[in-house]
Design a protein around this motif. Structure first.
Motif, mmCIF file in Angstrom:
data_model
loop_
_atom_site.group_PDB
_atom_site.id
_atom_site.type_symbol
_atom_site.label_atom_id
_atom_site.label_comp_id
_atom_site.label_asym_id
_atom_site.label_seq_id
_atom_site.Cartn_x
_atom_site.Cartn_y
_atom_site.Cartn_z
ATOM 1 N N GLY A 13 -37.758 -6.011 -34.357
ATOM 2 C CA GLY A 13 -37.025 -6.160 -35.608
ATOM 3 C C GLY A 13 -37.634 -5.397 -36.762
ATOM 4 N N ASP A 14 -38.925 -5.574 -36.986
ATOM 5 C CA ASP A 14 -39.611 -4.826 -38.029
ATOM 6 C C ASP A 14 -39.448 -3.332 -37.747
ATOM 7 O OD1 ASP A 14 -41.437 -3.502 -39.653
ATOM 8 O OD2 ASP A 14 -43.018 -4.984 -39.408
ATOM 9 N N PRO A 15 -38.834 -2.568 -38.665
ATOM 10 C CA PRO A 15 -38.571 -1.150 -38.383
ATOM 11 C C PRO A 15 -39.836 -0.331 -38.180
ATOM 12 C CG PRO A 15 -38.060 -1.686 -40.673
ATOM 13 C CD PRO A 15 -38.283 -2.987 -39.970
ATOM 14 N N ASP A 16 -40.964 -0.819 -38.664
ATOM 15 C CA ASP A 16 -42.214 -0.096 -38.462
ATOM 16 C C ASP A 16 -42.773 -0.272 -37.052
ATOM 17 O OD1 ASP A 16 -42.298 0.976 -41.013
ATOM 18 O OD2 ASP A 16 -43.435 -0.688 -41.851
ATOM 19 N N LEU A 17 -42.157 -1.133 -36.258
ATOM 20 C CA LEU A 17 -42.639 -1.368 -34.902
ATOM 21 C C LEU A 17 -41.951 -0.501 -33.856
ATOM 22 C CD1 LEU A 17 -43.200 -5.245 -34.864
ATOM 23 C CD2 LEU A 17 -44.912 -3.434 -34.937
ATOM 24 N N VAL A 18 -41.049 0.371 -34.267
ATOM 25 C CA VAL A 18 -40.538 1.357 -33.321
ATOM 26 C C VAL A 18 -41.640 2.391 -33.106
ATOM 27 C CG1 VAL A 18 -39.508 2.864 -35.076
ATOM 28 C CG2 VAL A 18 -38.573 2.851 -32.759
ATOM 29 N N VAL A 78 -28.475 12.303 -27.175
ATOM 30 C CA VAL A 78 -27.985 10.948 -27.430
ATOM 31 C C VAL A 78 -29.163 9.985 -27.433
ATOM 32 C CG1 VAL A 78 -26.490 9.075 -26.647
ATOM 33 C CG2 VAL A 78 -25.799 11.467 -26.292
ATOM 34 N N ALA A 79 -29.323 9.237 -28.516
ATOM 35 C CA ALA A 79 -30.331 8.177 -28.578
ATOM 36 C C ALA A 79 -29.633 6.852 -28.289
ATOM 37 C CB ALA A 79 -30.993 8.135 -29.945
ATOM 38 N N ARG A 80 -29.985 6.245 -27.162
ATOM 39 C CA ARG A 80 -29.417 4.931 -26.795
ATOM 40 C C ARG A 80 -30.444 3.879 -27.205
ATOM 41 N NH1 ARG A 80 -26.865 0.847 -26.677
ATOM 42 N NH2 ARG A 80 -25.702 0.017 -24.901
ATOM 43 N N VAL A 81 -30.210 3.247 -28.348
ATOM 44 C CA VAL A 81 -31.217 2.404 -28.983
ATOM 45 C C VAL A 81 -30.999 0.937 -28.616
ATOM 46 C CG1 VAL A 81 -32.298 1.759 -31.161
ATOM 47 C CG2 VAL A 81 -31.358 4.067 -30.874
ATOM 48 N N HIS A 82 -32.006 0.372 -27.968
ATOM 49 C CA HIS A 82 -31.965 -1.026 -27.552
ATOM 50 C C HIS A 82 -32.979 -1.844 -28.345
ATOM 51 C CE1 HIS A 82 -29.418 -1.128 -23.866
ATOM 52 N NE2 HIS A 82 -29.644 0.182 -23.908
ATOM 53 N N THR A 83 -32.780 -3.143 -28.375
ATOM 54 C CA THR A 83 -33.740 -4.031 -29.017
ATOM 55 C C THR A 83 -34.975 -4.215 -28.137
ATOM 56 O OG1 THR A 83 -34.042 -6.233 -29.992
ATOM 57 C CG2 THR A 83 -32.688 -6.097 -28.017
ATOM 58 N N GLY A 84 -36.112 -4.494 -28.770
ATOM 59 C CA GLY A 84 -37.337 -4.782 -28.025
ATOM 60 C C GLY A 84 -37.722 -3.650 -27.103
ATOM 61 N N ASP A 85 -37.990 -3.991 -25.866
ATOM 62 C CA ASP A 85 -38.221 -2.994 -24.820
ATOM 63 C C ASP A 85 -37.030 -3.030 -23.878
ATOM 64 O OD1 ASP A 85 -40.582 -1.325 -23.268
ATOM 65 O OD2 ASP A 85 -39.166 -2.303 -21.903
ATOM 66 N N GLY A 111 -40.589 0.182 -25.791
ATOM 67 C CA GLY A 111 -40.709 -0.378 -27.132
ATOM 68 C C GLY A 111 -41.512 -1.666 -27.113
ATOM 69 N N VAL A 112 -41.793 -2.193 -28.285
ATOM 70 C CA VAL A 112 -42.483 -3.475 -28.413
ATOM 71 C C VAL A 112 -41.475 -4.581 -28.127
ATOM 72 C CG1 VAL A 112 -43.738 -5.011 -29.963
ATOM 73 C CG2 VAL A 112 -44.052 -2.534 -30.135
ATOM 74 N N SER A 113 -41.695 -5.322 -27.070
ATOM 75 C CA SER A 113 -40.766 -6.387 -26.700
ATOM 76 C C SER A 113 -40.757 -7.500 -27.745
ATOM 77 C CB SER A 113 -41.161 -6.971 -25.341
ATOM 78 O OG SER A 113 -40.411 -8.135 -25.057
ATOM 79 N N SER A 114 -39.619 -8.158 -27.884
ATOM 80 C CA SER A 114 -39.549 -9.337 -28.752
ATOM 81 C C SER A 114 -40.520 -10.414 -28.294
ATOM 82 C CB SER A 114 -38.120 -9.888 -28.783
ATOM 83 O OG SER A 114 -37.674 -10.198 -27.479
ATOM 84 N N LEU A 115 -40.854 -10.392 -27.007
ATOM 85 C CA LEU A 115 -41.861 -11.310 -26.476
ATOM 86 C C LEU A 115 -43.189 -11.127 -27.203
ATOM 87 C CD1 LEU A 115 -43.470 -13.018 -24.431
ATOM 88 C CD2 LEU A 115 -43.294 -11.119 -22.838
ATOM 89 N N PHE A 116 -43.606 -9.882 -27.394
ATOM 90 C CA PHE A 116 -44.888 -9.613 -28.036
ATOM 91 C C PHE A 116 -44.792 -9.731 -29.551
ATOM 92 C CE2 PHE A 116 -44.921 -7.170 -23.999
ATOM 93 C CZ PHE A 116 -45.713 -8.066 -23.314
ATOM 94 N N GLY A 117 -43.622 -9.448 -30.100
ATOM 95 C CA GLY A 117 -43.410 -9.735 -31.514
ATOM 96 C C GLY A 117 -43.537 -11.228 -31.779
ATOM 97 N N THR A 118 -42.996 -12.030 -30.860
ATOM 98 C CA THR A 118 -43.094 -13.483 -30.977
ATOM 99 C C THR A 118 -44.537 -13.952 -30.901
ATOM 100 O OG1 THR A 118 -40.877 -13.838 -30.068
ATOM 101 C CG2 THR A 118 -42.443 -15.655 -29.862
ATOM 102 N N ALA A 119 -45.279 -13.441 -29.920
ATOM 103 C CA ALA A 119 -46.684 -13.828 -29.791
ATOM 104 C C ALA A 119 -47.465 -13.488 -31.048
ATOM 105 C CB ALA A 119 -47.299 -13.154 -28.570
#
Length: 250
Positions: A13-18, A78-85, A111-119
């Motif tokens: 979510g945090d745009p700096d984490l891409v 083409v950039a296919r942009v997904h959330t997390g990893d 990418g940084v998974s939401s799992l690791f963002g959560t941790a």
């Protein structure tokens, strides 16, 4: 010149984490297809002015594939942009299969998974010595079927750290299954939109978390983490920084 599709993990979510690599592709892309409200649109800000952007929330697989096929046939990126990893519940397997049918070149940027963002927002190490050295990543069965041996009730018997995606909308069922293996006093946390500006964190035990989630009216976009690592008390430190232990990975 042949075009290319690049799958990008946009982070939690945090745009700096891409990743830097992912952002570089977004800057160069001729076409962006992003995963709807799951992706913070600020991630797309570095794009070119003439970049064409599609929200995949309103597209089916066939439509998404056709966008990629048409763009790459013109030599476009083409950039296919997904959330997390994208490798965890990102549905890239079926997309890759379609690209292969048309011999479309593709790459994947993790990418940084939401799992690791959560941790990170829980300020938790998921693997503590003598408490849990295993992390189970799973989801409850919904419209997407699961092998019977991978039910949450079966996995709960390991009493390892468990991270549950896509389960907040059926929190009662999830808790019931977790109680097959964990005690009702086992700590559990629910994090909605980890690393976003409007993130929410709810902590509790298996005994009370369902009601807390309902009181907070959290129904989607949340990760569930369960296990004693959330409230470990005193624990034995690892050998990594033991003064009597020489370790090449230090």
């Amino acid at each position: 010149m042949k075009g290319k599709v690049i799958f990008i993990g946009a982070g939690p979510g945090d745009p700096d984490l891409v990743t830097v690599k992912g952002r570089n592709v977004i800057e160069k892309a001729d076409v962006i297809v992003y995963a709807g409200s799951l992706v913070n649109k600020e991630v797309l800000n570095p794009r070119k002015e003439d970049c064409v952007v599609y929200n995949s929330a309103v597209l089916n697989l066939e439509e998404t594939t056709e966008i990629c096929r048409e763009a790459t046939s013109k030599g476009q990126l083409v950039a296919r942009v997904h959330t997390g990893d994208p490798s965890i519940y990102g549905a890239i397997g079926e997309q890759i299969r379609e690209l292969q049918k048309y011999d479309i070149e593709y790459d994947i940027i993790p990418g940084v998974s939401s799992l690791f963002g959560t941790a990170s927002v829980l300020e938790t190490e998921l693997t503590l010595p003598e408490i849990s050295q295993t992390v189970i990543i799973t989801r409850p069965e919904g419209r997407t079927p699961k092998p019977r041996s991978e039910s949450i009730s079966s996995l709960s018997k390991h009493q390892a750290t468990m991270c549950i995606f896509l389960g907040i909308g059926m929190i009662d069922k999830v808790v019931d299954e977790l109680l097959v293996g964990y005690s009702e006093d086992t700590p559990i946390a629910v994090v909605k939109k980890a690393t976003w500006d409007d993130q929410e964190i709810i902590r509790g035990t298996l005994k009370n978390i369902a009601q807390k989630v309902k009181d907070a009216n959290i129904t989607k976009t949340a990760m569930i983490v369960v296990g004693d690592v959330l409230n470990p008390g005193d624990f034995t430190p690892s050998k990594l920084y033991d003064p009597n232990f020489k370790h090449e990975y230090r």
